[in-house]
Design a protein around this motif. Structure first.
Motif, PDB file in Angstrom:
ATOM      1  N   ALA A  81      17.644  64.895  19.196  1.00  0.00           N
ATOM      2  CA  ALA A  81      16.898  65.925  18.450  1.00  0.00           C
ATOM      3  C   ALA A  81      16.099  66.814  19.394  1.00  0.00           C
ATOM      4  O   ALA A  81      16.003  68.021  19.196  1.00  0.00           O
ATOM      5  CB  ALA A  81      15.977  65.264  17.428  1.00  0.00           C
ATOM      6  N   GLU A  83      16.870  67.296  22.507  1.00  0.00           N
ATOM      7  CA  GLU A  83      17.802  67.752  23.535  1.00  0.00           C
ATOM      8  C   GLU A  83      17.354  67.372  24.944  1.00  0.00           C
ATOM      9  O   GLU A  83      17.320  68.187  25.856  1.00  0.00           O
ATOM     10  CB  GLU A  83      18.037  69.261  23.424  1.00  0.00           C
ATOM     11  N   GLN A 128      29.678  67.635  22.151  1.00  0.00           N
ATOM     12  CA  GLN A 128      28.491  68.409  21.807  1.00  0.00           C
ATOM     13  C   GLN A 128      27.299  68.032  22.676  1.00  0.00           C
ATOM     14  O   GLN A 128      26.471  68.880  23.001  1.00  0.00           O
ATOM     15  CB  GLN A 128      28.157  68.240  20.322  1.00  0.00           C
ATOM     16  N   GLY A 133      22.983  71.725  22.296  1.00  0.00           N
ATOM     17  CA  GLY A 133      22.933  72.455  21.030  1.00  0.00           C
ATOM     18  C   GLY A 133      22.494  71.574  19.888  1.00  0.00           C
ATOM     19  O   GLY A 133      22.390  70.356  19.998  1.00  0.00           O
ATOM     20  N   SER A 134      22.255  72.220  18.761  1.00  0.00           N
ATOM     21  CA  SER A 134      21.704  71.516  17.607  1.00  0.00           C
ATOM     22  C   SER A 134      22.769  70.797  16.782  1.00  0.00           C
ATOM     23  O   SER A 134      22.429  69.970  15.940  1.00  0.00           O
ATOM     24  CB  SER A 134      20.956  72.503  16.715  1.00  0.00           C
ATOM     25  N   LYS A 135      24.034  71.085  16.985  1.00  0.00           N
ATOM     26  CA  LYS A 135      25.090  70.448  16.202  1.00  0.00           C
ATOM     27  C   LYS A 135      25.206  68.957  16.515  1.00  0.00           C
ATOM     28  O   LYS A 135      25.692  68.188  15.699  1.00  0.00           O
ATOM     29  CB  LYS A 135      26.428  71.122  16.466  1.00  0.00           C
ATOM     30  N   LEU A 137      23.000  66.650  16.682  1.00  0.00           N
ATOM     31  CA  LEU A 137      22.188  65.793  15.815  1.00  0.00           C
ATOM     32  C   LEU A 137      22.919  65.506  14.502  1.00  0.00           C
ATOM     33  O   LEU A 137      22.951  64.361  14.041  1.00  0.00           O
ATOM     34  CB  LEU A 137      20.821  66.420  15.552  1.00  0.00           C
TER      35      LEU A 137
END
Length: 157
Positions: A81, A83, A128, A133-135, A137
């Motif tokens: 979360a 990163e 990922q 990046g946020s994907k 999570l």
């Protein structure tokens, strides 16, 4: 009478060729799923209700391993979360994929299909995490849900 004998042997030859072709296709499909000649008889006679045992660093059944992997990845959720430390998380995911492949090597066809779905999610997560990046999570949450579901299935056995 000779014509009848010839046409009958022609049909028999055609049937033989088709049977050999079908055998070749079946063998190719078996090999694609990871089958080997030395395990053919065991694969043919194995019941589908057998428990899958993992042969990794720590011997144990699959349910225990799934629960441990789920717990380890859940602890890594804050890192994903935020990163940070994504390389270590990626290594954990790669190790989980390798152990999962080993665990399901001798599993039934249904178990292998479930493994492929979980492995695809873990592979996507691994990619990922590498890219950031946020994907990642959302993919992690999906993989955790599948791990939990798979552990529940193993517990029911």
């Amino acid at each position: 009478m000779a014509d009848t004998r010839r046409s009958g042997s022609g049909v028999a030859r055609l049937a033989l060729i088709l049977a050999i072709l079908a055998l070749a296709v079946a063998w190719a499909a078996y090999r694609r799923q990871g089958g080997e000649l030395r395990t053919l008889w065991r694969d043919l006679t194995r019941g589908s209700d057998g428990r899958v045992h993992i042969t990794s660093d720590a011997d144990g059944d699959l349910r225990t391993w799934l629960a441990e992997t789920q717990a380890r990845l859940e602890k890594r959720r804050p890192e994903v979360a935020g990163e940070r430390n994504l390389q270590q998380v990626r290594e954990d995911v790669a190790k989980a994929r390798k152990n999962l492949e080993r665990a399901y090597r001798n599993a039934s066809a249904g178990a292998k299909e479930r493994w492929k779905s979980l492995d695809a999610d873990l592979e996507r997560l691994e990619t990922q995490l590498k890219e950031g990046g946020s994907k990642a999570l959302a993919t992690l949450d999906l993989a955790l849900a599948k791990l939990k579901k798979e552990a529940g299935r193993e517990e029911e056995r």
